[in-house]
Design a protein around this motif. Structure first.
Motif, short mmCIF file in Angstrom:
data_model
loop_
_atom_site.label_atom_id
_atom_site.label_comp_id
_atom_site.label_asym_id
_atom_site.label_seq_id
_atom_site.Cartn_x
_atom_site.Cartn_y
_atom_site.Cartn_z
N MET A 1 -7.15 19.25 -10.61
CA MET A 1 -5.46 18.53 -10.14
C MET A 1 -4.73 18.15 -11.52
SD MET A 1 -6.32 15.89 -7.16
CE MET A 1 -7.77 16.08 -7.54
N GLN A 2 -3.28 19.13 -10.87
CA GLN A 2 -2.57 18.69 -12.47
C GLN A 2 -1.87 16.34 -12.48
OE1 GLN A 2 0.26 21.09 -11.44
NE2 GLN A 2 2.33 19.59 -10.60
N LYS A 3 -1.63 16.40 -13.43
CA LYS A 3 -1.02 15.22 -13.11
C LYS A 3 0.50 14.72 -12.87
CE LYS A 3 -2.09 10.62 -14.86
NZ LYS A 3 -3.23 9.63 -14.44
N LEU A 4 0.79 13.78 -12.05
CA LEU A 4 2.01 14.06 -11.15
C LEU A 4 2.47 12.35 -11.61
CD1 LEU A 4 3.89 15.48 -9.41
CD2 LEU A 4 3.06 14.29 -7.68
N THR A 5 3.47 12.33 -12.13
CA THR A 5 4.59 10.69 -11.95
C THR A 5 4.36 10.71 -10.43
OG1 THR A 5 4.07 11.03 -14.05
CG2 THR A 5 5.49 9.44 -13.14
N VAL A 6 3.93 9.72 -9.50
CA VAL A 6 4.99 9.20 -8.21
C VAL A 6 5.89 8.30 -8.71
CG1 VAL A 6 3.91 8.69 -6.62
CG2 VAL A 6 2.48 9.63 -7.61
N GLY A 7 7.04 8.32 -8.06
CA GLY A 7 7.86 6.93 -8.18
C GLY A 7 7.67 6.20 -6.86
N ILE A 8 8.40 5.27 -7.43
CA ILE A 8 7.94 3.78 -7.03
C ILE A 8 8.16 3.77 -5.46
CG2 ILE A 8 8.38 1.04 -6.75
CD1 ILE A 8 6.15 1.75 -9.46
N GLU A 9 9.53 4.28 -5.06
CA GLU A 9 9.78 4.59 -3.90
C GLU A 9 9.06 5.32 -2.99
OE1 GLU A 9 12.17 2.71 -1.81
OE2 GLU A 9 12.65 1.61 -3.96
N LYS A 10 8.52 6.56 -3.41
CA LYS A 10 7.92 7.81 -2.51
C LYS A 10 6.31 7.26 -2.56
CE LYS A 10 6.98 11.27 -0.49
NZ LYS A 10 7.47 11.47 0.88
N ALA A 11 5.35 6.37 -3.88
CA ALA A 11 4.11 5.47 -3.61
C ALA A 11 4.80 4.58 -2.60
CB ALA A 11 4.16 4.96 -5.13
N THR A 13 6.06 4.25 -0.14
CA THR A 13 5.95 4.68 1.58
C THR A 13 5.50 4.53 1.59
OG1 THR A 13 8.55 5.15 0.75
CG2 THR A 13 7.25 6.45 2.64
N ILE A 14 4.07 5.94 0.83
CA ILE A 14 3.11 6.62 1.26
C ILE A 14 1.71 4.93 1.74
CG2 ILE A 14 1.02 7.30 0.18
CD1 ILE A 14 3.44 9.70 -0.68
N LEU A 15 1.94 3.96 0.65
CA LEU A 15 0.91 3.11 0.47
C LEU A 15 1.51 2.09 1.66
CD1 LEU A 15 1.33 2.05 -3.00
CD2 LEU A 15 -0.50 3.67 -2.27
N LYS A 16 2.70 1.96 2.37
CA LYS A 16 2.81 1.68 3.54
C LYS A 16 2.01 2.32 4.42
CE LYS A 16 6.56 -0.35 6.62
NZ LYS A 16 8.63 -0.87 6.27
N LEU A 17 2.40 3.95 4.81
CA LEU A 17 1.83 4.24 5.98
C LEU A 17 0.25 4.47 5.92
CD1 LEU A 17 2.85 6.10 8.09
CD2 LEU A 17 2.68 8.32 5.54
N LEU A 18 -0.21 4.24 5.27
CA LEU A 18 -1.51 3.64 4.72
C LEU A 18 -2.03 2.63 4.80
CD1 LEU A 18 -2.50 7.08 1.92
CD2 LEU A 18 -2.43 6.99 4.38
N GLY A 19 -1.15 1.75 4.87
CA GLY A 19 -2.10 0.54 5.32
C GLY A 19 -2.23 -0.06 6.77
N ASP A 20 -1.78 1.89 7.33
CA ASP A 20 -2.11 1.22 8.66
C ASP A 20 -4.14 1.46 8.77
OD1 ASP A 20 -1.61 1.13 11.87
OD2 ASP A 20 -2.97 2.65 11.86
N LYS A 21 -4.65 0.84 9.13
CA LYS A 21 -5.79 0.72 9.10
C LYS A 21 -6.66 2.33 9.82
CE LYS A 21 -7.99 -2.13 13.07
NZ LYS A 21 -9.45 -3.02 12.82
N THR A 22 -6.22 2.94 11.66
CA THR A 22 -6.46 3.32 11.83
C THR A 22 -6.11 5.08 11.05
OG1 THR A 22 -5.80 2.93 14.12
CG2 THR A 22 -5.54 5.04 14.25
N ARG A 23 -4.05 4.78 10.44
CA ARG A 23 -4.32 5.80 9.62
C ARG A 23 -5.25 6.12 8.36
NH1 ARG A 23 1.34 4.37 12.01
NH2 ARG A 23 1.63 3.15 9.69
N TYR A 83 1.97 14.19 -3.43
CA TYR A 83 1.31 13.15 -3.28
C TYR A 83 0.27 12.77 -3.23
CZ TYR A 83 6.59 12.22 -3.86
OH TYR A 83 7.43 12.63 -4.27
N TYR A 84 -1.04 14.52 -2.66
CA TYR A 84 -2.27 14.26 -2.52
C TYR A 84 -2.97 13.55 -3.47
CZ TYR A 84 -6.89 16.03 -2.01
OH TYR A 84 -8.56 15.72 -1.34
N PRO A 85 -2.40 13.65 -5.45
CA PRO A 85 -3.33 13.40 -6.23
C PRO A 85 -3.38 11.84 -5.63
CG PRO A 85 -2.45 15.20 -6.67
CD PRO A 85 -1.47 14.91 -5.61
N LEU A 86 -2.13 11.15 -5.38
CA LEU A 86 -2.21 9.82 -5.18
C LEU A 86 -3.51 9.18 -4.01
CD1 LEU A 86 -1.12 6.61 -5.49
CD2 LEU A 86 0.84 7.48 -4.01
#
Length: 114
Positions: A1-11, A13-23, A83-86
């Protein structure tokens, strides 16, 4: 897996999306198996439209992909997403959700979408 720097905004967004326990549970489940909406309906005891909304949000973010098998649409993790590595890193800290699929099978409710 390659190392990718994730921008704060996108990170965020993804963390907010995964903040829902069902998702979040869906993502952990998709780590080991592919599912159709009908199986998630049984597992989460939610309506099909509610499950479809969760899937749509994950798909819109590129975290989930779909494959058509006949009349069925099967969902799986999109491991090619930037963003799969994150997401993968986060999922490693969560307990397995495979028991939910086992319960479905034991109740005779596992749906074969082949």
């Amino acid at each position: 897996m390659q190392k990718l720097t994730v921008g704060i905004e996108k990170a965020a967004t993804i963390l907010k999306l995964l903040g829902d326990k069902t998702r979040l549970a869906m993502m952990k489940m998709l780590e080991t198996h592919d599912y159709c909406v009908c199986e998630f309906v049984e597992i989460f005891k939610m309506s099909q439209p509610a499950i479809s909304q969760h899937i749509r949000k994950l798909k819109d973010a590129g975290l989930v992909q779909e494959t058509r098998r006949g009349q069925w649409i099967i969902y799986s993790l999109n491991k090619d997403n930037d963003y799969y590595p994150l997401v993968h890193s986060l999922l490693q800290h969560l307990p397995s959700q495979d028991f939910k699929l086992q319960e479905l099978e034991e109740q005779g409710l596992r749906i074969s979408c082949d």
